[in-house]
Design an enzyme around this catalytic site. Structure first.
Site, PDB file in Angstrom:
ATOM      1  N   HIS A 124      -4.365   9.493   0.672  1.00 22.51           N
ATOM      2  CA  HIS A 124      -4.766   9.082   1.833  1.00 22.51           C
ATOM      3  C   HIS A 124      -5.459   9.746   3.341  1.00 22.51           C
ATOM      4  O   HIS A 124      -5.214   9.333   4.125  1.00 22.51           O
ATOM      5  CB  HIS A 124      -3.204   8.603   1.798  1.00 22.51           C
ATOM      6  N   HIS A 165       3.912  -1.775   3.060  1.00 15.97           N
ATOM      7  CA  HIS A 165       3.696  -0.820   2.582  1.00 15.97           C
ATOM      8  C   HIS A 165       4.754  -1.033   1.269  1.00 15.97           C
ATOM      9  O   HIS A 165       6.336  -1.244   1.692  1.00 15.97           O
ATOM     10  CB  HIS A 165       3.420   0.201   3.696  1.00 15.97           C
ATOM     11  N   ASP A 167       0.815  -1.362  -0.092  1.00 13.91           N
ATOM     12  CA  ASP A 167      -0.299   0.304   0.072  1.00 13.91           C
ATOM     13  C   ASP A 167       0.526   1.009  -0.433  1.00 13.91           C
ATOM     14  O   ASP A 167       2.180   1.278   0.698  1.00 13.91           O
ATOM     15  CB  ASP A 167      -0.627   0.437   1.161  1.00 13.91           C
ATOM     16  N   HIS A 208      -6.047   2.952  -3.654  1.00 16.06           N
ATOM     17  CA  HIS A 208      -5.666   3.550  -2.234  1.00 16.06           C
ATOM     18  C   HIS A 208      -6.153   5.660  -1.831  1.00 16.06           C
ATOM     19  O   HIS A 208      -5.558   5.841  -1.283  1.00 16.06           O
ATOM     20  CB  HIS A 208      -5.072   3.340  -2.003  1.00 16.06           C
TER      21      HIS A 208
HETATM   22 ZN    ZN Z   1      -2.378   3.168   3.394  1.00 18.91          ZN
END
Ligand code: ZN
Length: 278
Positions: A153, A243, A98, A149
């Site tokens: 964020h 991530h 991510d 995503h």
């Molecule tokens: Zn995230």
């Protein structure tokens, strides 16, 4: 490479993936490869036209059954919760990364995945993606899933509908521009979902995917700890969250090199999510 060449390559990859994944839809994708995109909701015309299936009707068709494939593009069902795992045959697992892409870390992750011929999912932020479209194109070219995503964020549950929509839509636009396809998967930042988020995701043709195992790699607990969490959590259908951006992700890069060969040795098949029409 021109954008058209890129799109052709992308389509060829998609067609190949469809043949491997869902034999029932492969013919449709193969027939469409190289054609112009089918406009949304365009009714079929002419004497050979099939009657359009209502969403409720096509949802009842088994994915791998006989009979006509579902019409394209298929409307997306509004979910009430995200997928936490991805059932499949045998020891299948999904790796997801991510917040990227980040040119300092993402290329190393892509290199490792390529070395082991494994596919993963990248839930990218539009803002990062807009500066790194080459990395998005590489992800798509190499057979990975590029998911949405949001743009910046945010905690979506604190935003108004219009802002949520813009966060999601702009990101899908960047992904389409870089990869030639709009994303089919969405992940809410911080795992913060609500009814509006599910509704808007479905409006934009995306399914919600959460995770089963959180490596918490962003806290930088050490390479061995990250790898240990993945291996301890390994089980059929598990979705792993890591991530590739949002800070120093050197540990995440090194951990992947540790746990990936061990997962493969343990008999796991690392794959990407498949849409489930049920
Ligand atoms: Zn995230």
């Amino acid at each position: 490479m021109t954008k058209d060449q890129l799109l052709s390559r992308r389509r060829a990859l998609i067609t190949g993936a469809a043949v491997l994944g869902a034999a029932g839809t492969a013919g449709v994708l193969a027939a469409r490869a190289g054609d112009a995109p089918v406009p949304p909701a365009a009714p079929a015309a002419g004497p050979q036209a099939q009657p359009a299936l209502r969403p409720s009707a096509y949802r009842l068709q088994p994915l791998t059954g006989e009979g006509p494939p579902p019409p394209e593009p298929a409307p997306t069902l509004v979910r009430h919760e995200p997928f936490l795992r991805m059932p499949g045959r045998g020891r299948t697992m999904l790796l997801t990364f991510d917040d990227g892409p980040d040119p300092r870390y993402t290329p190393h992750i892509l290199d490792t995945l390529a070395e082991y011929e494994v596919h993963a999912s990248f839930f990218v932020c539009g803002e990062m993606a807009s500066y790194n479209k080459d990395l998005l194109a590489r992800m798509a070219d190499e057979g990975h899933v590029v998911g949405n995503h949001t743009w910046s964020h945010p905690l979506l549950t604190r935003l108004r509908r219009g802002r949520i929509r813009s966060e999601m839509e702009r990101t899908s636009d960047v992904i389409e521009d870089a990869c030639g396809e709009r994303p089919e998967w969405f992940r809410a930042p911080y795992g913060a979902w609500n009814r509006t988020v599910f509704q808007l995701g479905a409006d934009l043709g995306m399914e919600p995917l959460a995770w089963t195992v959180d490596t918490e790699d962003w806290t930088r607990p050490g390479v061995r700890t990250i790898a240990g969490r993945v291996e301890k959590g390994a089980a059929p259908g598990v979705v792993v969250l890591s991530h590739d951006a949002g800070g120093n992700r050197a540990q995440s890069v090194r951990a992947l090199r540790d746990y990936l060969p061990r997962l493969i040795d343990a008999g796991y098949h690392l794959t990407v999510p498949r849409r489930q029409y049920a």
